[in-house]
Design a protein around this motif. Structure first.
Motif, PDB file in Angstrom:
ATOM      1  N   GLU A 131      44.590 -10.330 -45.546  1.00  0.00           N
ATOM      2  CA  GLU A 131      44.391 -10.072 -46.975  1.00  0.00           C
ATOM      3  C   GLU A 131      44.467 -11.357 -47.785  1.00  0.00           C
ATOM      4  O   GLU A 131      43.792 -11.504 -48.791  1.00  0.00           O
ATOM      5  CB  GLU A 131      45.443  -9.078 -47.479  1.00  0.00           C
ATOM      6  N   LYS A 132      45.295 -12.304 -47.352  1.00  0.00           N
ATOM      7  CA  LYS A 132      45.488 -13.550 -48.095  1.00  0.00           C
ATOM      8  C   LYS A 132      44.297 -14.490 -47.972  1.00  0.00           C
ATOM      9  O   LYS A 132      44.050 -15.289 -48.855  1.00  0.00           O
ATOM     10  CB  LYS A 132      46.758 -14.260 -47.632  1.00  0.00           C
ATOM     11  N   GLY A 133      43.601 -14.434 -46.855  1.00  0.00           N
ATOM     12  CA  GLY A 133      42.455 -15.327 -46.700  1.00  0.00           C
ATOM     13  C   GLY A 133      41.880 -15.284 -45.302  1.00  0.00           C
ATOM     14  O   GLY A 133      42.476 -15.809 -44.369  1.00  0.00           O
ATOM     15  N   LYS A 134      40.722 -14.663 -45.190  1.00  0.00           N
ATOM     16  CA  LYS A 134      40.099 -14.502 -43.878  1.00  0.00           C
ATOM     17  C   LYS A 134      39.730 -15.846 -43.255  1.00  0.00           C
ATOM     18  O   LYS A 134      39.772 -16.018 -42.050  1.00  0.00           O
ATOM     19  CB  LYS A 134      38.858 -13.615 -43.987  1.00  0.00           C
ATOM     20  N   SER A 135      39.408 -16.845 -44.085  1.00  0.00           N
ATOM     21  CA  SER A 135      39.008 -18.152 -43.554  1.00  0.00           C
ATOM     22  C   SER A 135      40.148 -18.848 -42.817  1.00  0.00           C
ATOM     23  O   SER A 135      39.917 -19.742 -42.021  1.00  0.00           O
ATOM     24  CB  SER A 135      38.481 -19.047 -44.682  1.00  0.00           C
ATOM     25  N   GLN A 136      41.383 -18.440 -43.103  1.00  0.00           N
ATOM     26  CA  GLN A 136      42.542 -19.046 -42.454  1.00  0.00           C
ATOM     27  C   GLN A 136      42.861 -18.412 -41.101  1.00  0.00           C
ATOM     28  O   GLN A 136      43.714 -18.896 -40.380  1.00  0.00           O
ATOM     29  CB  GLN A 136      43.769 -18.929 -43.356  1.00  0.00           C
ATOM     30  N   LEU A 137      42.162 -17.347 -40.742  1.00  0.00           N
ATOM     31  CA  LEU A 137      42.437 -16.652 -39.492  1.00  0.00           C
ATOM     32  C   LEU A 137      41.743 -17.337 -38.322  1.00  0.00           C
ATOM     33  O   LEU A 137      40.589 -17.750 -38.428  1.00  0.00           O
ATOM     34  CB  LEU A 137      41.955 -15.197 -39.557  1.00  0.00           C
ATOM     35  N   SER A 138      42.452 -17.418 -37.218  1.00  0.00           N
ATOM     36  CA  SER A 138      41.836 -17.917 -35.984  1.00  0.00           C
ATOM     37  C   SER A 138      40.874 -16.847 -35.474  1.00  0.00           C
ATOM     38  O   SER A 138      40.903 -15.693 -35.920  1.00  0.00           O
ATOM     39  CB  SER A 138      42.911 -18.194 -34.935  1.00  0.00           C
ATOM     40  N   GLU A 139      40.036 -17.212 -34.508  1.00  0.00           N
ATOM     41  CA  GLU A 139      39.101 -16.241 -33.926  1.00  0.00           C
ATOM     42  C   GLU A 139      39.875 -15.077 -33.304  1.00  0.00           C
ATOM     43  O   GLU A 139      39.511 -13.905 -33.456  1.00  0.00           O
ATOM     44  CB  GLU A 139      38.223 -16.907 -32.864  1.00  0.00           C
ATOM     45  N   HIS A 140      40.967 -15.404 -32.622  1.00  0.00           N
ATOM     46  CA  HIS A 140      41.834 -14.378 -32.014  1.00  0.00           C
ATOM     47  C   HIS A 140      42.350 -13.416 -33.084  1.00  0.00           C
ATOM     48  O   HIS A 140      42.311 -12.196 -32.912  1.00  0.00           O
ATOM     49  CB  HIS A 140      42.990 -15.066 -31.282  1.00  0.00           C
ATOM     50  N   GLU A 141      42.830 -13.955 -34.202  1.00  0.00           N
ATOM     51  CA  GLU A 141      43.361 -13.116 -35.279  1.00  0.00           C
ATOM     52  C   GLU A 141      42.264 -12.269 -35.909  1.00  0.00           C
ATOM     53  O   GLU A 141      42.495 -11.102 -36.240  1.00  0.00           O
ATOM     54  CB  GLU A 141      44.049 -13.982 -36.337  1.00  0.00           C
ATOM     55  N   GLN A 142      41.065 -12.820 -36.065  1.00  0.00           N
ATOM     56  CA  GLN A 142      39.945 -12.046 -36.607  1.00  0.00           C
ATOM     57  C   GLN A 142      39.603 -10.868 -35.700  1.00  0.00           C
ATOM     58  O   GLN A 142      39.341  -9.758 -36.183  1.00  0.00           O
ATOM     59  CB  GLN A 142      38.719 -12.934 -36.796  1.00  0.00           C
ATOM     60  N   GLN A 143      39.630 -11.095 -34.372  1.00  0.00           N
ATOM     61  CA  GLN A 143      39.371 -10.013 -33.431  1.00  0.00           C
ATOM     62  C   GLN A 143      40.448  -8.939 -33.540  1.00  0.00           C
ATOM     63  O   GLN A 143      40.150  -7.741 -33.491  1.00  0.00           O
ATOM     64  CB  GLN A 143      39.309 -10.551 -31.995  1.00  0.00           C
ATOM     65  N   MET A 144      41.695  -9.370 -33.670  1.00  0.00           N
ATOM     66  CA  MET A 144      42.798  -8.413 -33.777  1.00  0.00           C
ATOM     67  C   MET A 144      42.703  -7.607 -35.076  1.00  0.00           C
ATOM     68  O   MET A 144      42.943  -6.398 -35.066  1.00  0.00           O
ATOM     69  CB  MET A 144      44.147  -9.132 -33.687  1.00  0.00           C
ATOM     70  N   VAL A 145      42.339  -8.244 -36.189  1.00  0.00           N
ATOM     71  CA  VAL A 145      42.188  -7.532 -37.457  1.00  0.00           C
ATOM     72  C   VAL A 145      41.112  -6.464 -37.325  1.00  0.00           C
ATOM     73  O   VAL A 145      41.305  -5.310 -37.730  1.00  0.00           O
ATOM     74  CB  VAL A 145      41.860  -8.505 -38.616  1.00  0.00           C
ATOM     75  N   SER A 146      39.996  -6.827 -36.731  1.00  0.00           N
ATOM     76  CA  SER A 146      38.911  -5.862 -36.534  1.00  0.00           C
ATOM     77  C   SER A 146      39.368  -4.691 -35.666  1.00  0.00           C
ATOM     78  O   SER A 146      39.087  -3.530 -35.968  1.00  0.00           O
ATOM     79  CB  SER A 146      37.705  -6.555 -35.904  1.00  0.00           C
ATOM     80  N   LEU A 147      40.074  -4.998 -34.587  1.00  0.00           N
ATOM     81  CA  LEU A 147      40.559  -3.953 -33.690  1.00  0.00           C
ATOM     82  C   LEU A 147      41.577  -3.055 -34.401  1.00  0.00           C
ATOM     83  O   LEU A 147      41.521  -1.826 -34.285  1.00  0.00           O
ATOM     84  CB  LEU A 147      41.181  -4.570 -32.434  1.00  0.00           C
ATOM     85  N   ILE A 148      42.482  -3.646 -35.164  1.00  0.00           N
ATOM     86  CA  ILE A 148      43.499  -2.878 -35.885  1.00  0.00           C
ATOM     87  C   ILE A 148      42.840  -1.945 -36.906  1.00  0.00           C
ATOM     88  O   ILE A 148      43.208  -0.775 -37.028  1.00  0.00           O
ATOM     89  CB  ILE A 148      44.521  -3.811 -36.565  1.00  0.00           C
ATOM     90  N   LYS A 149      41.861  -2.456 -37.621  1.00  0.00           N
ATOM     91  CA  LYS A 149      41.212  -1.657 -38.666  1.00  0.00           C
ATOM     92  C   LYS A 149      40.279  -0.599 -38.099  1.00  0.00           C
ATOM     93  O   LYS A 149      40.212   0.513 -38.614  1.00  0.00           O
ATOM     94  CB  LYS A 149      40.418  -2.573 -39.606  1.00  0.00           C
ATOM     95  N   ASN A 150      39.538  -0.948 -37.049  1.00  0.00           N
ATOM     96  CA  ASN A 150      38.461  -0.075 -36.573  1.00  0.00           C
ATOM     97  C   ASN A 150      38.729   0.617 -35.247  1.00  0.00           C
ATOM     98  O   ASN A 150      38.001   1.534 -34.876  1.00  0.00           O
ATOM     99  CB  ASN A 150      37.158  -0.884 -36.435  1.00  0.00           C
ATOM    100  N   GLY A 151      39.733   0.136 -34.510  1.00  0.00           N
ATOM    101  CA  GLY A 151      39.943   0.663 -33.160  1.00  0.00           C
ATOM    102  C   GLY A 151      38.779   0.260 -32.267  1.00  0.00           C
ATOM    103  O   GLY A 151      37.940  -0.549 -32.649  1.00  0.00           O
TER     104      GLY A 151
END
Length: 177
Positions: A131-151
């Protein structure tokens, strides 16, 4: 011991079972839950073991080690696959045979009790950071956010390729002995 007799697994939300059944269809070896005693094996029979990962622990592994002789072990979890993570899991679980980590997926609706609470504790800081800033997320974290939100599920044959090669190597050695 002439061959690998079964794929033994412990599954929680179905991803480990999915990998076990997929692997079974590829290598033509039965897949059975670790608690299933319907198939009679000699004690310490050679098997492939797959278990679900939670907090660095591969569930069902201890029971599989007592009942069978795992020649290959795989942990299945929601974290994206990486050699570093696989190495860490192997160390944490005192694994001394070929080990593979397979990304399973997430079905939030299948999480119950303690595991549902634990998931929320792990997911919350990742979602806050997103929520604070997607650009600060690593690729791993971006994948985890997508998985958490969408399953979703990552169970596929491609993720099993290295494990299948190791199985073929070990199985041919066992058949020659």
């Amino acid at each position: 011991m002439a061959e690998i007799k079964a794929i033994v697994y412990e599954s929680n939300t179905g991803f480990t079972k999915g990998y076990a059944e997929l692997l079974s269809s590829i290598i033509n070896v039965p897949a059975i839950p670790v608690i299933d005693n319907s198939m009679i094996f000699d004690k310490r029979e050679a098997v492939i073991f797959l278990g679900w990962v939670c907090a660095g622990k591969i569930n069902g592994l201890r029971m599989a080690m007592l009942k069978y002789n795992p020649m290959i072990i795989a942990g299945v979890g929601m974290t994206p696959m990486s050699d570093r993570y696989a190495f860490t899991l192997a160390q944490q679980n005192s694994i001394d045979v070929p080990f593979y980590y397979l990304q399973g997926g997430l079905h939030r609706e299948k999480l119950k009790g303690f595991y549902k609470m634990m998931f929320k504790l792990v997911a919350r800081p990742i979602l806050r950071k997103a929520e604070k800033g997607k650009s600060q997320l690593s690729e791993h974290e971006q994948q985890m956010v997508s998985l958490i939100k969408n399953g979703g599920s990552f169970v596929c044959r491609e993720n099993l390729e290295d494990l299948i090669k190791k199985y073929e190597e070990i199985d041919s050695m066992l058949r020659m002995s």
